[in-house]
Design a protein around this motif. Structure first.
Motif, PDB file in Angstrom:
ATOM      1  N   ALA A 198      36.935  37.136  42.274  1.00 26.10           N
ATOM      2  CA  ALA A 198      36.837  38.404  42.993  1.00 26.10           C
ATOM      3  C   ALA A 198      37.829  38.463  44.147  1.00 26.10           C
ATOM      4  O   ALA A 198      38.434  39.509  44.406  1.00 26.10           O
ATOM      5  N   LYS A 237      41.291  39.111  42.581  1.00 27.45           N
ATOM      6  CA  LYS A 237      41.429  40.455  42.031  1.00 27.45           C
ATOM      7  C   LYS A 237      41.450  41.507  43.135  1.00 27.45           C
ATOM      8  O   LYS A 237      42.246  42.454  43.080  1.00 27.45           O
ATOM      9  N   SER A 253      34.549  43.264  40.287  1.00 27.52           N
ATOM     10  CA  SER A 253      35.285  42.020  40.056  1.00 27.52           C
ATOM     11  C   SER A 253      34.333  40.899  39.661  1.00 27.52           C
ATOM     12  O   SER A 253      34.614  40.105  38.755  1.00 27.52           O
TER      13      SER A 253
END
Length: 399
Positions: free
Chosen positions: A195, A198, A258
């Motif tokens: 996460a 991203k 994410s």
């Protein structure tokens, strides 16, 4: 849409699933409103329920034209996603809590006390209309029961009804997107790394951080998501309490999507038994020296999730500071504080310096967080140090 599809496709190369993903993630619960005036999380779970309604009406419908707005049920079909409005009374009252901070009520000690008190009063159902216990204590026990009583039951946490509980929060402090999990949880550590990468590289957010909570036995964790087999918190700010800001909602959803994407892709690796680059291969490339994070100081007070520099409070009101945060620290979360630096300003105008109680140099977080004005939440400013962790074990490594 092109960038998101390319990113997804790059992780779907054939690969041998890592031992980290030996068991698929089936159930994910997304909770909002643990603090009733943190409206962003409530908005997000209500949006998810709208997505469920639309998906059930037409499963073949495409996601909305805006690439940031997706239907989680269509996008992540391997996951069974549910939502939880954690503190409905506080939500209706637009208050952090009714009686006490519910995110401090999930330790086995408190849950057992609530159960015993209800039993003594001949109310096995623990009716929330009782006046002898704080509403949030009773609601916490209700929630724990919803998840199969993993702490107070006979299974000792191994049989929670949800594989993962993701709790959505906001803060008045300048914390950006902060991804929070407990050290030692390998699955959540890899999910957080994914996460983080991203949110920064695809969504373009710069102010994204990972906060590693000290290792704590699950039964002794006080926060709501600890009723799941794995627990995760998303904290986004700054935003006022009781306000819904579009940009803060987008940041929260970016982090949430994410995480869900990572879980879905890991499920796909297990199902497809692929033989090329895996998710972990990609993360090894992105973080060759470990994942940057902030390690929170251990909690000292019983009402704290992490260590804090406490400010003094007035004798007649434990929720009102007797010294305010110095202006040089405002909005400077994750920035250093050194011994002797200005810390607080007293009512008489005197500047109170940092005394080095947590070390000569520390990093501050949740600076002047509105929720930490409440004594039941633990007053003060959070303390952390910069570190790194190994996403394959979830353990801290030398920075």
């Amino acid at each position: 849409m092109f960038r998101r599809v390319v990113f997804l496709a790059s992780f779907l190369h054939a690969g041998v699933a890592s031992p980290l993903f030996s068991t698929p993630v089936k159930t994910v619960t997304i909770s909002g409103g643990t603090h009733g005036n943190e409206y962003t999380g409530i908005w997000c779970i209500k949006a998810i329920e709208k997505q469920r309604e639309l998906f059930n009406a037409n499963p073949e419908a495409t996601n909305a034209p805006d690439t940031k707005v997706i239907n989680v049920f269509k996008e992540y079909p391997s996951l069974s996603i549910d939502t939880l409005l954690a503190n409905p009374k506080a939500y209706m009252a637009n208050r952090r809590f009714i009686d006490t901070d519910m995110n401090r009520e999930f330790s086995i000690k408190k849950l057992q006390h609530t159960t015993e008190t209800c039993s003594e009063e001949n109310d096995a159902s623990c009716d929330s209309s009782q006046a002898s216990l704080p509403y949030e204590s009773i609601r916490a026990k209700e929630i724990e029961s919803m998840f199969g009583a993993p702490k107070t039951g006979s299974t000792g946490g191994d049989d929670a009804n949800s594989d993962i509980v993701i709790d959505l929060h906001t803060t008045t402090a300048n914390m950006g997107i902060t991804l929070i999990f407990t050290e030692g949880d390998a699955l959540m550590s890899a999910a957080a790394a994914y996460a983080l990468h991203k949110c920064k590289t695809e969504y373009g957010y710069e102010n994204v951080h990972i906060l590693l909570l000290p290792k704590t036995e699950k039964n002794h964790r006080t926060h709501l998501p600890s009723v799941g087999k794995h627990d995760f918190t998303i904290e986004v700010g700054p935003t006022p309490q009781g306000v819904i800001r579009h940009d803060i909602v987008e940041q929260t959803e970016a982090a949430l999507h994410s995480l869900l994407e990572f879980l879905h892709l890991s499920n796909m690796e297990l199902e497809n038994k692929t033989t090329g680059a895996t998710i972990l291969d990609r993360l090894r490339s992105a973080f060759p020296n470990g994942v940057p994070c902030y390690q929170s100081a251990p909690a000292v007070g019983a009402k704290e999730l992490h260590g804090k520099i406490q400010w003094p409070t007035l004798d007649d009101n434990p929720n009102f500071p007797a010294a305010m945060v110095h202006k040089s620290l405002q909005d400077r979360d994750y920035q250093p504080l050194r011994t002797g630096d200005p810390l607080f300003v007293a009512l008489d105008g005197a500047v109170i310096p940092y005394d080095g109680s947590y070390g000569d140099e520390v990093l501050l977080m949740f600076v002047n967080e509105g929720g930490y004005y409440y004594s039941s939440s633990g007053t003060g400013i959070g303390v952390a140090v910069f570190s790194r962790y190994d996403f394959e074990t979830g353990n801290n490594v030398e920075a």
